[in-house]
Write an enzyme that holds these catalytic residues in place. Structure first.
Site, PDB file in Angstrom:
ATOM      1  N   LYS A  78       8.930  -0.375   3.604  1.00 48.15           N
ATOM      2  CA  LYS A  78       7.717   0.213   4.155  1.00 48.15           C
ATOM      3  C   LYS A  78       7.815   0.257   5.682  1.00 48.15           C
ATOM      4  O   LYS A  78       8.358  -0.666   6.301  1.00 48.15           O
ATOM      5  CB  LYS A  78       6.508  -0.612   3.712  1.00 48.15           C
ATOM      6  CG  LYS A  78       5.153  -0.004   4.037  1.00 48.15           C
ATOM      7  CD  LYS A  78       4.047  -0.826   3.386  1.00 48.15           C
ATOM      8  CE  LYS A  78       2.673  -0.253   3.671  1.00 48.15           C
ATOM      9  NZ  LYS A  78       1.604  -1.036   2.995  1.00 48.15           N
ATOM     10  N   SER A  90      -1.907   1.595   1.162  1.00 46.00           N
ATOM     11  CA  SER A  90      -1.099   2.134   2.240  1.00 46.00           C
ATOM     12  C   SER A  90       0.386   2.218   1.927  1.00 46.00           C
ATOM     13  O   SER A  90       1.170   2.693   2.737  1.00 46.00           O
ATOM     14  CB  SER A  90      -1.300   1.268   3.489  1.00 46.00           C
ATOM     15  OG  SER A  90      -0.864  -0.063   3.265  1.00 46.00           O
ATOM     16  N   SER A 123      -3.523  -2.131  -0.951  1.00 50.46           N
ATOM     17  CA  SER A 123      -2.521  -1.221  -0.396  1.00 50.46           C
ATOM     18  C   SER A 123      -1.236  -1.133  -1.200  1.00 50.46           C
ATOM     19  O   SER A 123      -0.436  -0.218  -1.001  1.00 50.46           O
ATOM     20  CB  SER A 123      -2.178  -1.628   1.039  1.00 50.46           C
ATOM     21  OG  SER A 123      -3.218  -1.255   1.925  1.00 50.46           O
TER      22      SER A 123
END
Length: 463
Positions: A76, A151, A175
């Site tokens: 990420k 996210s 997320s």
């Protein structure tokens, strides 16, 4: 070799260990897949193809490195990667290149994982919709007009389309779980400290955790063998090593007591989402479990989460000028937090902890919807209403996730089915703190009973 990208991480690992395929071949297959589908979904935002091929060649020439040997991994874009651009989804860091790796990245490399690139995220991971001013929006591979969630939306979309075998995510208020649900993959929010991380500002903060994402529960467990385990970099680090996740996931669930809560005691849940998640009851009963409709008493979870989250944002990002509206709003809320507010949040969360301890004395697991809505239009910043009722702010539509974050235990998102429009819906399997392996075992049984995770992505060609 054209179908290597369709194989699970466990299947690829078996092929690699048996030398039926090389790390270079696996890497090349996934790079071809990225070239074919990433332009449509915008999931991987910084690609390091040459570096990945070099690492794969080194693995092929050397000894077996560990449980992730030769497996394509995405990190990420919140996770620091030495020598590789890490923007945090913020234009303030659009050209930022860290000098050191995050602990998670170090562990993945030591276990033989091959980093292919960075996955998209909203600015500083703020919000359950993956869009930012640096790279734009990540699109849902089941419908390119819809959000991939957030996210960790870049990670979820990349996994769903076969661009990666494994990816890490992070989760404060959903997320990791929300994009897993939106993209029909698996994501585990582990017990805080299970996957330790270094923090320069909030080492004792338990709402934000890192965790694994993959296409199957077995793949998630495999990833955990590498990234879980004690490290003194975090005062919260769990002493158990990651090797506990190498244990068998098979378990007989006859007589297991499961509480199914369709709305966690009164949350608004979209009607189509509610219909899909209700089917989980029949699946769990079919596994031999005793399932009861029971709502946990989550009184205080709303206030506790918002107070802690706001305080964290003011602490971490309060000195940054020029951040986007979501981050700025959170910082503004955090500057209003008083000592009395923090004391109230601590009292509320403590009482909640003791109530949930009693709840888990009655039930082995809690099962509930992951998200309160199915994937929404990609051009929409966030969900503004559910079943005709307006949401007060951009956070409110994710209460089904962030109330669970306050509990401090593991929560697993697994595919549960699809809406009539073909949009994925996940169900959330929640356990008491430190019961991560138990949660994975129930998720594994649920996954095998349904097969929903094997449904391919209609928005892009093939799986």
């Amino acid at each position: 070799m054209s179908t290597l990208h369709e194989a699970s991480a466990v299947e690829l690992s078996e092929l690699l260990r048996g030398r039926q395929v090389s790390a270079a071949e696996v890497t090349e297959a996934h790079l071809r897949r990225i070239e074919a589908v990433n332009p449509a979904v915008n999931a991987i935002v910084t690609l390091v193809a040459d570096r990945a091929l070099k690492q794969a060649a080194e693995l092929d020439a050397g000894p077996w490195r560990g449980p992730l040997h030769g497996l394509p991994v995405g990190h990420k874009d919140l996770v620091d990667t030495a020598g590789v651009r890490t923007t945090y989804g913020s234009r303030l860091f659009a050209d930022h290149v860290p000098e050191e790796d995050d602990l998670l990245v170090t562990r993945v490399r030591a276990a033989g994982g091959v980093m292919l690139g960075k996955t998209n995220t909203p600015e500083f991971g703020t919000g359950s919709h993956t869009v930012n001013e640096v790279f734009g929006a990540t699109r849902n591979p089941y419908d390119l007009g819809k959000s991939a969630g957030g996210s960790s939306g870049g990670a979820a979309a990349a996994l769903a389309t076969g661009m990666l075998a494994l990816a890490d995510g992070s989760d404060m208020g959903g997320s990791l779980r929300n994009p897993a649900s939106f993209c029909n993959i698996v994501g585990l929010r582990p017990t805080p400290g299970r996957v330790p991380a270094k923090s320069a500002t909030a080492a004792w903060f338990t709402l934000a955790v890192s965790g694994p994402m993959a296409r199957t529960v077995a793949d998630v467990a495999l990833f955990m063998t590498a990234i879980a385990g004690f490290d003194p970099v975090s005062p919260l680090a769990v002493r158990e090593g990651g090797d506990i996740f190498a244990a068998s996931l098979d378990r007989d669930f006859a007589g297991t007591r499961i509480a199914f809560s369709p709305d966690l005691g009164g949350l608004l849940v979209d009607t189509e989402t509610a219909r899909v998640t209700a089917d989980a009851v029949g699946v769990l009963t079919g596994l031999g479990a005793t399932v009861e409709h029971a709502d946990p008493d989550l009184d205080g979870a709303e206030d506790a989460f918002r107070i802690y989250r706001s305080w964290f944002y003011a602490l971490n990002f309060g000195d940054l000028a020029g951040v986007g509206p979501n981050v700025a709003w959170n910082v503004e809320q955090g500057r209003k937090v008083t000592g009395a507010d923090l004391a109230r949040a601590e009292r509320l969360r403590t009482a909640l902890y003791h109530r949930m301890n009693a709840f888990f004395d009655r039930y082995d697991f809690l099962v509930a919807p992951v998200s309160q809505v199915p994937p929404f239009p990609v051009g929409q910043p966030y969900v503004t209403e559910i079943n005709g009722q307006q949401m007060p702010d951009y956070l409110a539509w994710m209460r089904s996730c962030y109330w669970i974050s306050v509990l401090g235990g593991p929560a697993l998102s697994v595919p549960c089915g699809f809406t009539p429009a073909g949009l994925p819906v996940g169900v959330q399997i929640i356990g008491r703190p430190w019961a991560d392996l138990d949660v994975l075992r129930l998720g594994h049984a649920f996954e095998r009973a349904t097969g929903f995770g094997r449904v391919t992505t209609p928005g892009v060609p093939g799986k």
